[in-house]
Design a protein around this motif. Structure first.
Motif, PDB file in Angstrom:
ATOM      1  N   ILE A 138      -1.845  -9.941  -6.188  1.00 17.37           N
ATOM      2  CA  ILE A 138      -2.540  -9.747  -5.055  1.00 17.37           C
ATOM      3  C   ILE A 138      -1.832  -8.976  -3.840  1.00 17.37           C
ATOM      4  N   ALA A 139      -2.384  -7.645  -3.586  1.00 13.63           N
ATOM      5  CA  ALA A 139      -1.728  -6.717  -2.841  1.00 13.63           C
ATOM      6  C   ALA A 139      -1.915  -6.704  -1.531  1.00 13.63           C
ATOM      7  N   CYS A 140      -1.190  -7.155  -0.365  1.00 15.67           N
ATOM      8  CA  CYS A 140      -1.252  -7.134   0.791  1.00 15.67           C
ATOM      9  C   CYS A 140      -1.097  -6.152   1.650  1.00 15.67           C
ATOM     10  N   GLY A 141      -1.893  -5.531   2.597  1.00 19.98           N
ATOM     11  CA  GLY A 141      -1.642  -4.442   3.547  1.00 19.98           C
ATOM     12  C   GLY A 141      -2.552  -4.180   4.644  1.00 19.98           C
TER      13      GLY A 141
ATOM     14  N   GLN B  13      -6.192   2.186   1.722  1.00 20.15           N
ATOM     15  CA  GLN B  13      -5.196   2.459   0.529  1.00 20.15           C
ATOM     16  C   GLN B  13      -5.301   1.363  -0.272  1.00 20.15           C
ATOM     17  N   LEU B  14      -5.753   0.084   0.141  1.00 25.72           N
ATOM     18  CA  LEU B  14      -6.012  -0.993  -0.765  1.00 25.72           C
ATOM     19  C   LEU B  14      -7.204  -0.722  -1.628  1.00 25.72           C
ATOM     20  N   ASP B  15      -8.194  -0.064  -1.189  1.00 28.04           N
ATOM     21  CA  ASP B  15      -9.306   0.243  -2.141  1.00 28.04           C
ATOM     22  C   ASP B  15      -9.002   1.224  -3.033  1.00 28.04           C
ATOM     23  N   GLN B  16      -7.859   2.231  -2.954  1.00 29.83           N
ATOM     24  CA  GLN B  16      -7.425   3.040  -3.831  1.00 29.83           C
ATOM     25  C   GLN B  16      -6.602   2.357  -4.841  1.00 29.83           C
ATOM     26  N   LEU B  17      -5.760   1.541  -4.281  1.00 30.67           N
ATOM     27  CA  LEU B  17      -5.076   0.711  -5.243  1.00 30.67           C
ATOM     28  C   LEU B  17      -5.906  -0.321  -6.300  1.00 30.67           C
TER      29      LEU B  17
ATOM     30  N   THR C 193       0.750  -1.168   0.104  1.00 29.77           N
ATOM     31  CA  THR C 193       0.014   0.116  -0.082  1.00 29.77           C
ATOM     32  C   THR C 193       0.901   1.390  -0.009  1.00 29.77           C
ATOM     33  N   SER C 194       2.302   1.093  -0.231  1.00 30.80           N
ATOM     34  CA  SER C 194       2.909   2.304  -0.022  1.00 30.80           C
ATOM     35  C   SER C 194       4.252   1.853  -0.363  1.00 30.80           C
TER      36      SER C 194
END
Length: 243
Positions: free
Chosen positions: A33-36, A41-45, A14-15
């Motif tokens: 698969i983006a983990c955070g 921030q996940l929703d924005q990504l 997320t950053s």
């Protein structure tokens, strides 16, 4: 290794490095698969990169690491690349009594979590025809910055661990990469008021390009930019960065 049509999990996405790497790998035609830990921030990504999957979780928690591995391998049976990117950097004054809780957070995030996650995913990865574990260490693993001693120590340990992990998995389908970043323009250390304005920062796009090249050319220990100088000229550089 081919970096198209792979299924790739990235922690700390997320950053900073993780965020930019997730976006680039998605653009290259991979299932990312983006983990955070930050849902916003996940929703924005996900909104900026249609098709990216997200997972909310805290890798500093043992149970949540297990839940992440179970969820990822169940929902994405073709998962074949795990990038251990999440990390924190904190200033520690060693002339004063230390806060064990603060130190433990850094140890768990930077070292225990990626070691554990590697163990949780390794059986699944060995079932894939081509697979990789990618550990992100630091040029400071080789030449420490004394104001962030625990961070440097965890990254040195991550380097050593990656060498052993690569050796033990040498006869399997799992390739073990170590990405060794220089100072890059991220928010690393921001929670501890670390000022990187005096650092010679590598542009993020240049760094991500170098990471992609290292993975595609099977450069298993990739010291990028100034990190190579930190690795090769330890004694000389130490006095330069620690006045």
């Amino acid at each position: 290794m081919n970096l198209t049509q792979q299924t790739i999990l990235i922690t700390g996405a997320t950053s900073g490095i993780g965020l930019h790497l997730a976006g680039r790998l998605h653009q290259m035609g991979n299932q990312v698969i983006a983990c955070g830990r930050n849902q916003q921030q996940l929703d924005q990504l996900a909104a900026e990169h249609a098709g990216i999957s997200t997972y909310l979780g805290d890798i500093t928690d043992e149970q949540q690491r297990q839940e992440l591995a179970d969820w990822a391998t169940t929902h994405y049976p073709t998962l074949n690349i795990v990038i251990n990117n999440a990390g924190i950097m904190q200033q520690v004054d060693l002339t004063q009594p230390i806060d064990p809780a603060k130190v433990m957070t850094e140890l768990v995030t930077n070292l225990l979590a990626p070691i554990h996650l590697g163990g949780l995913f390794v059986k699944h990865l060995q079932e894939q025809s081509v697979a990789a574990l990618v550990n992100v260490s630091s040029g400071l693993a080789f030449t420490p910055l004394a104001s962030v001693p625990v961070y440097c120590a965890t990254k040195a340990a991550m380097h050593s661990f990656s060498v052993s992990q690569r050796h033990q998995l040498r006869d399997t389908s799992v390739r073990v990469f170590e990405i060794i970043p220089p100072a890059v323009g991220t928010n690393l250390g921001h929670q501890d008021n670390y000022d990187n304005s005096k650092d010679q920062l590598m542009p993020m796009d240049d760094f991500i390009n170098a990471v992609i090249d290292a993975l595609q050319t099977d450069t298993y220990e990739a010291a990028i930019g100034a990190a190579e100088y930190l690795r090769q000229q330890r004694d000389a550089v130490f006095s330069q960065i620690n006045p």
